[in-house]
Scaffold this active site. Structure first.
Site, PDB file in Angstrom:
ATOM      1  N   ASP A   1       0.815  -1.214   0.000  1.00  0.00           N
ATOM      2  CA  ASP A   1       0.000   0.000   0.000  1.00  0.00           C
ATOM      3  C   ASP A   1       0.851   1.268   0.000  1.00  0.00           C
ATOM      4  OD1 ASP A   1       0.894  -0.576   2.543  1.00  0.00           O
ATOM      5  OD2 ASP A   1      -0.983  -0.153   3.558  1.00  0.00           O
TER       6      ASP A   1
ATOM      7  N   GLU B   1      12.905   2.043  14.579  1.00  0.00           N
ATOM      8  CA  GLU B   1      12.707   3.077  13.566  1.00  0.00           C
ATOM      9  C   GLU B   1      12.375   4.388  14.287  1.00  0.00           C
ATOM     10  OE1 GLU B   1      10.002   3.988   9.578  1.00  0.00           O
ATOM     11  OE2 GLU B   1       9.303   2.532  11.043  1.00  0.00           O
TER      12      GLU B   1
END
Length: 367
Positions: free
Chosen positions: A27, A215
Site C-alpha cells: 500500500d 525506527e
C-alpha cells in the site's frame, strides 16, 4: 579483484543489477495514476488532486515531514482505494511488474489485510486476491523477459488487537505464497510485547516473522522484538546505532545489544530514504548504514514505500553509492545478505544466490 579491474557503477548498470528486496509495503507502492483510477471506480472522494504527477509529488512532500505519525497518515488514501478484490489484484500485479522492471529478482512484499476490510471484504478473500495479483504480475514480467518471485508478508497493526488473527491467517496461506508475518504501525506506545500471543503461536507453527523495530523508537524496541518476541529480522533496526560508540580516533565499541545483533547475524531491513523522511536518520550521508556496513552487520537495502519516498531499489542503491562510495562488491554483499535472510527454503535461497545474483554481479563487474 582489484578495484582498477572492476567496471564502474553507472546508473545504467545499476538498473540491470539483480536486486533482492525484503521490506516493501504494497500500500506504499501504488502508481499515482492507479490511485486516481481506483478512486474514481470506487467512489473515493478524498484525494488531494486527480492529476497523477501532482498526486505523486503530494505523497512525497507529505511524507517528508520528519514524523513517522505524519508519514503514516498518507496511507489513508492508498488504503482507501484498496477495498475490493479487483483493486487488490491490479495493485499486486503492477507491484510485481514495477519491481521486475527495476531489476528485482526476489521480493517480499508486505501489507495489512485488516486495512482492506472497510467495505466488507473478508480476510481470506483479501489474501487470495493479492496472491492472484502477484502471480499475474510475475507472469507479465516473465512475458517481458524478466524473472521475479514475490513472497508475501502479512502485517498486523500494532495499535489494534488482531495480531493473533493475522498470524493465523499467515499460517493458513503459507503454502500459497505467504512466507511470513510482521507487525507495523506506530512504535511509540505500542511495544511489540503487546503481540506476544501472535509470536508464540508463530513459533509453535514453525513460521517466520519480522518486526518493525528501532525506527521511531530506540533500543528498548529492538531488545523487546528480539529477546521477548523472537524476531528473525528487524524492520529498519536503524536505532541499533545508539548502542555503538565511535571514539574521536575512529575506534568503535559495540554495546551488548549491538554485539548480539551483529554476532547472531540478525538481518537489518534498512530503508535509507524512508528513514530520512520519518526522522530516523538526518540524511542519506549520515545514515547509520555506512557504519553498520563497515562493521559487517547483516545490512540489507530496501525501499519501504516507493510511492511516499519516490524511490526504487535502483535509486536507493545509487544514493548509497554516491554518499558512501560503495562499489559492486558492497552492493553484491547487501544483495546476498538479503537473499540469505529471505523467508523461503534454504535450497531456494541458495539457487537464487548462485544462479542469479552472483552471475549477474560478475557480469556487471567485468571491465
Amino acid at each position: 579483484m582489484s578495484t582498477s579491474l572492476v567496471a564502474p557503477v553507472t546508473p545504467e548498470a545499476l538498473l540491470r543489477a539483480p536486486k533482492v528486496l525484503l521490506h516493501d509495503h504494497l500500500d506504499g507502492g501504488l502508481r499515482p495514476a492507479t490511485v486516481i483510477d481506483l478512486a474514481e471506480a470506487s467512489g473515493y472522494r478524498d484525494l488531494p488532486t486527480t492529476d497523477a504527477d501532482a498526486l505523486g509529488a503530494w505523497f512525497r512532500e507529505s511524507a517528508d515531514s520528519g514524523s513517522l505519525v505524519r508519514y503514516l497518515e498518507t496511507f489513508a488514501h492508498t488504503c482507501g482505494v484498496l477495498q475490493d478484490e479487483a483493486a487488490l489484484v491490479r495493485v499486486a500485479a503492477e507491484c510485481a511488474e514495477d519491481l521486475a522492471a527495476d531489476g528485482v529478482v526476489y521480493a517480499e512484499v508486505r501489507y495489512a489485510p485488516e486495512l482492506c476490510t472497510e467495505k466488507g471484504l473478508g480476510l481470506d478473500a483479501i489474501v487470495e486476491a493479492v496472491q492472484a495479483g502477484f502471480r499475474e504480475g510475475e507472469a507479465r514480467a516473465a512475458a517481458a523477459g524478466r524473472t521475479i518471485r514475490i513472497g508475501t508478508l502479512l502485517c498486523a497493526m500494532r495499535q489494534n488487537a488482531r495480531s493473533l488473527e493475522i498470524a493465523e491467517l499467515a499460517v493458513r496461506y503459507r503454502d500459497s505464497g505467504v512466507v511470513g508475518f510482521d507487525i507495523a504501525g506506530p512504535e511509540a506506545g505500542f511495544p511489540p510485547t503487546r503481540n506476544l500471543d501472535a509470536f508464540e503461536y508463530l513459533r509453535q507453527q514453525n513460521a517466520h516473522f519480522t518486526i518493525h523495530a528501532g525506527e521511531a523508537f530506540g533500543l528498548p524496541s529492538i531488545w523487546e522484538a528480539l529477546q521477548h518476541c523472537g524476531a528473525e529480522r528487524l524492520g529498519h533496526g536503524v536505532r541499533i546505532v545508539d548502542d555503538i560508540k565511535v571514539a574521536e580516533d575512529g575506534t568503535v565499541q559495540l554495546g551488548r545489544l549491538a554485539s548480539y545483533v551483529r554476532d547472531r547475524r540478525i538481518p537489518l531491513e534498512m530503508c535509507p530514504s524512508s528513514n530520512v523522511q520519518t526522522g530516523a536518520a538526518p540524511s542519506i550521508g549520515e545514515h547509520p548504514i555506512g557504519l553498520l556496513a563497515r562493521l559487517r552487520f547483516r545490512v540489507t537495502v530496501n525501499t519501504d514505500n516507493r510511492l511516499m519516498s519516490g524511490c526504487s531499489m535502483t535509486s536507493e542503491m545509487r544514493a548509497l553509492v554516491d554518499e558512501f562510495d560503495f562499489g559492486w562488491a558492497d552492493l553484491q554483499r547487501f544483495t546476498v545478505n538479503a537473499m540469505k535472510s529471505a523467508f523461503i527454503g534454504f535450497d531456494e535461497r541458495l539457487a537464487i544466490i548462485e544462479d542469479v545474483v552472483k552471475p549477474g554481479y560478475a557480469a556487471l563487474m567485468a571491465p
